[in-house]
Design an enzyme around this catalytic site. Structure first.
Site, PDB file in Angstrom:
ATOM      1  N   ASP A  45      -0.089   5.003   1.219  1.00 46.28           N
ATOM      2  CA  ASP A  45      -0.257   5.876   2.381  1.00 46.28           C
ATOM      3  C   ASP A  45      -0.162   5.095   3.691  1.00 46.28           C
ATOM      4  OD1 ASP A  45      -1.582   8.703   1.229  1.00 46.28           O
ATOM      5  OD2 ASP A  45      -1.909   6.941  -0.017  1.00 46.28           O
ATOM      6  N   ASP A  92       0.861  -1.174   0.000  1.00 43.92           N
ATOM      7  CA  ASP A  92       0.000   0.000   0.000  1.00 43.92           C
ATOM      8  C   ASP A  92       0.914   1.246   0.000  1.00 43.92           C
ATOM      9  OD1 ASP A  92      -2.302   1.641   0.438  1.00 43.92           O
ATOM     10  OD2 ASP A  92      -1.953   1.567   2.602  1.00 43.92           O
TER      11      ASP A  92
HETATM   12 MG   LIG Z   1      -2.659   3.016   3.689  1.00 46.44          MG
END
Ligand SMILES: [Mg+2]
Length: 118
Positions: A12, A10
């Site tokens: 962020d 991922d």
């Molecule tokens: Mg995230």
């Protein structure tokens, strides 16, 4: 050489320590409001789609030149360059998937050893 395996991350709060939507909201003077809304959505207190729409609406009026300032505030997660180097040494590749902002990820990902991002 054939890629032996793929590690997918991922973006962020994983590849980087930040939530990009909050940094952009700072540019509109609404960072804390958007951060609180993000946290409520992550706790399951608000419907994710509704929350996302309201957070994105808070970004209205932020000029695209703000992306340069946002990019300068990004903090890569400690160890991420070592991770991507170790994956490459072992014949793997690193991918990042994000529902966030390609305007940031397109500049950032290659500097961190990421091979592919969407
Ligand atoms: Mg995230």
């Amino acid at each position: 050489m054939t890629t032996r395996f793929l590690v997918v991350l991922d973006a962020d709060s994983t590849l980087i320590r930040n939530e990009v939507i909050e940094l952009i909201a700072d540019e509109a003077g609404r960072g804390s409001e958007v951060a609180a809304a993000t946290e409520a959505a992550m706790r399951g207190e608000t419907d994710f789609a509704t929350s996302l729409r309201s957070r994105v609406q808070a970004l209205a009026g932020v000029p695209t030149r703000a992306f340069d300032r946002v990019l300068s505030r990004i903090e890569p997660t400690p160890g991420v360059r070592e991770l991507t180097a170790a994956v490459h040494e072992r014949g793997g590749a690193v991918g990042v998937v994000s529902g966030g902002f390609h305007e940031i990820l397109d500049s950032l990902a290659p500097t961190l050893g990421v091979d592919v991002w969407r």
